[in-house]
Design a protein around this motif. Sequence first.
Motif: not given
Length: 521
Positions: A13-23, A42-46, A88-99
């Motif tokens: 899923y994280l391969e679909k990130l558009v722009d870099p994000i930070e937690l 774990d998330i940051a390491g992927l 919800s977490l997965i979608l938030a990661l993607l959408q926050a990046s611009g997906y």
Amino acid sequence: MLDANIKAQLKAYLEKLVDPIELVASLDDRPQSAEMRGLLEDIAGLSEKVSLLENGVDARRPSFTIGKVGERARIRFAGLPMGHEFTSLILALLQASGYAPKIEDSVVEAIRSLKGPLRFETYISLSCHNCPDVVQALNAMAALNPAVENVMIDGALFQDEVNARQIMAVPSVYLNGEPFENGRMTVAEIVARLDTGAAERDAARLAEQAPFDVLVVGGGPAGAAAAVYAARKGIRTGVLAERFGGQVMDTLAIENLISVPHTDGPKLGRALEEHVKEYAVEIMNLQKAEALVPGGAGGYHAVRLGNGAVLKAKAVILATGARWRELNVPGEQEYRGKGVAYCPHCDGPLFKGKHVAVVGGGNSGVEAAIDLAGIVGHVTLLEFGDALRADAVLQNKLHSLANVTVIKSAQTTEVTGADGKVNGLAYTDRTTGQSQHIALEGVFVQIGLLPNTDWLKGTIELSRFGEIVIDARGQTSVPGVFAAGDCTTVPYKQIIIAMGAGATASLAAFDHLIRSSAPAA
């Protein structure tokens, strides 16, 4: 924190990130913070596009924000978004990046036009199957509009807040510090609440609709099946729904839909809508029918909506389903959401260690009591009759639980409360006639269903239970008006039966159209 299989799926899923994000994490020394740190590491390491900081200043700990690097974060999780909230977490990661979220263009445009600030706080329980829809809707809005923020708050982890705000039902949403709404909401419903001109625009748009060959009123299993069968005949088909998916959206586990061993209500509801969308069907969601005006000989039937618009059709299929039956006793409405609840799966965790009652001795009531017994301090189950009506296997399980009391021949007469929340339940012992009162903090109502047919009284024949009277073909007392599903006299209110009834009514409606349009012999 995450096992190897989940990590592999998350990495994809994280391969679909558009722009870099930070937690950005706000942590303390509690065990939950250590768990959150492990999850975020774990998330940051992927993905190289995800970075982790632990310099957050949020007063709610543990919590973390998700935001595009260089921008103010607008999505926050106060608590571990696991269980139902992991999506919800997965979608938030993607959408926050611009997906881009999967939302209709018209709704996206409406979201981006909203004026702020709009700061949402969404209280959830991790066992709630309705909560993720609300969290995901508000997170998507925050990703699309800089004026919108949302924080998911795990009520079990922040009990002080829950108690201070007297939150006894989830999802419970606050906007800019004030109560906004309780219960499941779609993104379109939320936007409609915020966009004051939406109703007028909808009315104007619907008023321009040409008459339908078949108009289906209801978007649950019966309505969806009817729409698919009608559309496959190549006729002009419309679906009018208050909420696509209907009561199915409030159902947790579904394990008796033949050929589908395991699913849940929201998943099935989405599948129903996607199937209907494969055909040329005009879907009119978030619309309430208020009156049916039968047509004369050769005329169109009319359905008047709550916003004033009127839709016309040669044939109408009523598939409005049913809703939870209420006690209709003093105190029920006053304390709804303040101790009176209808979903033990959603709201049960908010009553941890407390004394609650379940009203209803059928399968749903006994199942609710069994589930709650593992969370709350004590459960009192009240049954109106002199015997429980649940399956024997459920009754055996119930009677094996030490913290459950069963009271039979009990007629609930009042829900009592003080300081804005439930403090007890009054009932009459139908054997002795004596009045009794139980001190408790929650009442879960599980007494069956009530058909959504109030708006049809005086128009078509209804049974004494309010069900639409139909024949074997789904025909009602009005020629050209058919009905299907839980709102009808069909025995056994089951999803698979509603689907079959929807198909039957649709085929009968098509047959009616052919016969009524055929030239006279």
